[in-house]
Each structure stands twice: as structure tokens, then as C-alpha cells.
Design an enzyme around this catalytic site. Structure first.
Site, PDB file in Angstrom:
ATOM      1  NE  ARG A 104     -10.980  -9.554  -2.378  1.00  8.32           N
ATOM      2  CZ  ARG A 104     -11.279  -8.665  -3.321  1.00  8.32           C
ATOM      3  NH1 ARG A 104     -11.561  -9.065  -4.550  1.00  8.32           N
ATOM      4  NH2 ARG A 104     -11.302  -7.379  -3.048  1.00  8.32           N
TER       5      ARG A 104
ATOM      6  CE  LYS B 155      -4.018  -1.731   2.550  1.00  7.61           C
ATOM      7  NZ  LYS B 155      -4.994  -1.501   1.482  1.00  7.61           N
TER       8      LYS B 155
END
Ligand code: BES
Ligand code: MN
Ligand code: ZN
Length: 491
Positions: A346, A272
């Protein structure tokens, strides 16, 4: 109890528009020979909902102080104004020297919502104002609040069993919210996967819950290739926490709550950008909300069966970390091409959801700070809701409205599934820019086909950024209400 006689540090009274005192407040005004209305006529209480005016030593009243709280115009009074009034009340109470207060709660009631609802929300509003996270500061400012007790006085209406249940529910819910907030606020060097497991063990001991913590080798034996792929870059051992509360008959199928427990999300090799990356300590908020909700339900002895399943690990880069393009086999047997290691939530959830099926659930709800796209879509107001069963979705929508912990349903249509196509595996773990929160949910849907399942994307609602940065404890209020509604509780 009659309010005018109450011997208390502070009597809290509601004021509608202008100088119109609410019902019970009028009785106090009569005892004070109109002193309250006289004070209001002075124009010192702003019209805005949540404004407050403090009076001291009012003749004729037993209270040391009277705190007048503005509800706003009567015909505009709604849940939002009620919440504003509570926020103002909470802020004012924090600044007082009073040790105890008496609140005439029925005067704050909102049309269409009963007294139990008002009681619950009044307690939650005040507890919210008094929440503090200062355990990491050496100087606590202020040292401690003076207020030690709040009495909710109900005049005119009998104290019903419902109001008593509401009180119990609200205090337990507030304790659950506080737990979720504190776990969220704790930085990732302290709130590790092991810390979450320890907290779960503490809850188990305190409330006699069933607990099991799966370790890395257990995950390996089971074949949780997706969960294991996320933890590879980290020095912290992963955990899969299973916490069970049985408050109903054994025959009743449980509600299974699955919470994303990424204790820090760097993005992994798909690193990130640096700005605001500290906020990724909140990426275990789903896990925190599951522990908080179970704490609440257990401490109020709710007649429900709930299983919490919390997959937890860190998402770090490193020599052992998963690379973009790596293919892994999930617990379900399906293979996934990991095109972006930052879509890690996920990956841990899909194995946890497959695992959840073994509890033969009535329904499964997962809670996750899953996508930045959800923040773009719904901002910080509504949690994103996705479900493969409309009855479950409707229950969640209703619980969210009731708890004022609101959700907004998004589509889970098959049309979006093609975005997850992969050339090298059964599916990719990302679906491209369009509808990012929908494709994330569609990915999870591939692991829950045999379940009644809903997914809550709390990326925008689990914490606040900026000056008031911190965990909100959402959606603990929603989850508690959902479980209780499923057990038949409506009030
Ligand atoms: N934890 C983040 C989601 C997130 C981002 C929550 C910002 C709150 C604020 C999640 O793991 C993530 O990184 N998601 C990616 C998915 C993308 C790579 C498909 C995202 O939203 O950018
Ligand atoms: Mn991520
Ligand atoms: Zn994440």
C-alpha cells in the site's frame, strides 16, 4: 472443412454423456461407419468431464488419431465442465506425438456463451497446458512438445468476423499471460526492479509504446516518501515504470492500470517468518499482470488507450531500512505512520495512485498481491474487488465472468476507516487483524478520492503453492476483457 476428411495428426471430438457424440463428431462417426460409437460402447472413456480416449487409424477418417474428449452430462454442462474438458484435452495433447490437431470447436460450446467465447477459451485452455517455465533447468524434460499447430474447425456456422477477432484476442491474451507468468516465476535475483524496467522497454520497442522510467532521484524530487521508504533497505534501485499504449483517439481518456511490483517481500524490519518465504518472489505479480495486459492489448491492436504505472522495488531489512513507527510524507502530502514495514504494498501503491491522476484517467485499476487476509477470505478462486464507483465495479465483475477470471466484491465502507487511525500521523499503514484486506483497500481509497478507482487484491489468485507451485498469469484475462469491454466489445 468436413472433419472426416481432415488430414491431421489428431482429430479432437467431443462426447457428451454415455455414448452420445456431439454434433460434428456424429458426422465423423458416420464416415467411420460407427467406429467411434463402437469404441465408446466399450466403456473406455470415463464419464467425468475431461476424460479422454485416443483411437488410432480409424477407417474412413483422414486423421491419424482421434481423441475423444468427455464433456460430461449434457444437462450439467457448464463453464466449469467446459474448463475441465479443456484441461483434459490439454493434458492429453501434451503426451501425443501428433504435430498438428484439428479441434471441432463448436461442439464444445456452452449454453449462453457464443462461438467467439468458445474460441477464446479453447485457445487459452490449450496455451495454458503448453506453458512451460524451464529456462533455469539445464535438462529440459520433455525436450520440446511435438505439437506445432492447432486448427479450430468450425462446421455449420460461417466464420464470422467475431470469431476471427476472438482468435486474435485469444492468442494475444495468451502471450500476455505467458509474460506475466514468466515474470512471476523468475526468482528475485533475476527479476529485479531493473529487470522489470528492461522488460517494459522491450515491450515499448516491440510494440511502439510510450515509456518513461522514473529513477530514485525523480521520486525524491516529486516527493514520493512512501515509495522511497520501502526501498531503503535494498541494494536494488527502485523504478517507477510508465508504459503507454494508444490504440484509440487521443481525445479518449485512458484506463490506467497500476501494478504492485515488489520483486521480493521479506517484510522488512517487520520480518516475515521463514516458511514459504520463497513465494514472496511473486509479490510483483500485479506489475507482471499490467505488463502482460498491455502486451496483449498492443499486439492485438485493441482500440483502447491504456497507461500502465508500475512502482517496483524490494522490501528488505538493513541498516538503512524503515523502522516501525517511522513517519513519512506521501506524494499526496498526507503523512503515514509505518507501524508495520510488511504492509509495504500500500505504501508503494499510494504514491503510484497519486501519480496516476496526472494521466487524466477514465478509470484507475490497481492490481496487487496485497494481503494474506484476502487469501483467508476468498481462497484461491476469486480475486478481491474493491471500488469507489459501482459502475466500474460492475464492469469488472462482468469482465471477470466473461474471462472466467473471477472476482468477488468486498465492502469499502467508511466505517472501516477508523481502524487506520494514528496518534502521530494522518493515518497508520495497518488497521489491525479484523478485515485486513478491507482496511488495506480503505488505506488506498484515501489516495483515490478524486478518481474512478478499483482495487484488485490478487494475493490468492496470482500463483499456486505446493507441488504445482507457479504463477497463474491472473488477472491478465480479466484486464484485457475489461479494456475491450470499455471500448464496446462484447462478443
Ligand atoms: N505481499 C504480502 C501479502 C501476501 C501475503 C500475499 C501472503 C500472499 C500471501 C503483503 O505485503 C503483506 O505482507 N501483507 C501483510 C499486511 C499486514 C502486515 C497488515 C499481511 O497480509 O500479513
Ligand atoms: Mn509485505
Ligand atoms: Zn507484499
Amino acid at each position: 472443412m468436413s472433419p472426416e476428411k481432415a488430414k491431421t495428426g489428431c482429430l479432437v471430438l467431443a462426447v457428451q454423456g454415455g455414448a452420445t457424440l456431439a454434433r460434428a463428431a456424429q458426422a465423423a462417426d458416420r464416415a467411420a461407419k460407427g467406429a467411434l460409437r463402437h469404441a465408446l460402447a466399450g466403456g473406455d472413456l470415463a464419464e467425468k468431464a475431461g476424460s479422454t480416449l485416443l483411437l488410432r487409424d480409424v477407417d474412413g477418417l483422414g486423421a491419424e488419431r482421434v481423441l475423444l474428449v468427455r464433456l460430461g452430462e449434457r444437462d450439467k454442462y457448464d463453464v466449469a465442465a467446459f474448463r475441465e474438458a479443456l484441461r483434459g484435452l490439454g493434458a492429453a495433447l501434451k503426451g501425443l506425438g501428433a504435430k498438428d490437431v484439428v479441434l471441432l470447436v463448436a461442439d464444445f460450446a456452452v449454453g449462453g456463451r457464443g462461438l467467439p467465447w468458445t474460441v477464446r477459451h479453447a485457445i487459452l485452455g490449450i496455451r495454458d497446458a503448453f506453458y512451460r517455465f524451464d529456462q533455469l533447468k539445464t535438462q529440459k524434460k520433455p525436450a520440446a512438445p511435438a505439437l506445432a499447430a492447432v486448427t479450430l474447425a468450425i462446421t455449420g456456422a460461417p466464420l464470422t468476423l467475431q470469431a476471427q477477432a476472438a482468435l486474435k484476442e485469444a492468442v494475444a491474451t495468451a502471450d500476455g499471460i505467458d509474460l506475466a507468468r514468466t515474470l512471476g516465476n523468475l526468482p528475485a535475483n533475476l527479476c529485479t526492479p531493473s529487470h522489470l524496467a528492461d522488460e517494459a522497454r522491450k515491450l515499448a520497442a516491440q510494440f511502439k509504446l510510450g515509456i518513461e522510467v522514473l529513477e530514485r532521484r525523480d521520486m525524491e524530487k516529486l516527493g514520493m516518501g512512501a515509495l522511497l521508504s520501502v526501498t531503503r533497505g535494498s541494494r536494488q534501485p527502485p523504478k517507477l515504470i510508465v508504459l503507454r499504449y494508444n490504440g484509440a483517439s487521443k481525445k479518449k481518456k485512458p484506463l490506467v492500470l497500476v501494478g504492485k511490483g515488489i520483486t521480493f517481500d521479506t517484510g522488512g524490519i517487520s520480518l516475515k517468518p521463514g516458511g514459504d518465504m520463497d513465494e514472496m518472489k511473486f509479490d510483483m505479480s500485479g506489475a507482471g499482470s499490467v505488463l502482460g495486459a498491455i502486451r496483449a492489448l498492443a499486439s492485438m491492436r485493441a482500440p483502447v488507450n491504456v497507461v500502465g504505472v508500475v512502482p517496483t522495488c524490494e522490501n528488505m531489512p538493513g541498516g538503512e531500512a524503515t523502522r516501525p513507527g517511522d513517519v513519512v510524507t506521501t506524494l499526496s502530502g498526507q503523512t503515514v505512520e509505518i507501524l508495520n514495514t510488511d504492509a509495504e504494498g500500500r505504501l508503494i501503491l499510494c504514491d503510484a495512485l497519486t501519480y496516476a491522476a496526472r494521466f487524466d484517467p477514465e478509470a484507475v485499476v490497481d492490481i496487487a498481491t496485497l494481503t494474506g487476509a484476502c487469501v483467508i477470505a476468498l481462497g484461491h478462486v476469486a480475486t478481491g474487488l474493491f471500488a469507489n464507483d459501482q459502475k466500474l465495479a460492475d464492469d469488472i465483475l462482468a469482465a471477470g465472468d466473461d474471462a472466467w477470471d473471477r472476482v468477488w466484491q468486498m465492502p469499502l465502507w467508511e466505517d472501516y476507516q477508523e481502524q487506520l487511525r494514528s496518534n502521530f500521523a494522518d493515518m497508520a499503514n495497518i488497521g489491525g487483524r479484523p478485515a485486513g484486506s478491507v482496511t488495506a483497500a480503505c488505506y488506498l481509497a484515501r489516495f483515490t478520492r478524486k478518481l474512478r478507482w478499483a482495487h484488485l487484491d490478487i494475493a490468492g489468485t496470482a500463483w499456486r503453492s505446493g507441488r504445482d507451485k507457479g504463477s497463474t498469469g491472473r488477472p491478465v484475462p480479466l484486464l484485457v476483457r475489461l479494456a475491450l469491454r470499455q471500448a464496446g466489445r462484447r462478443a
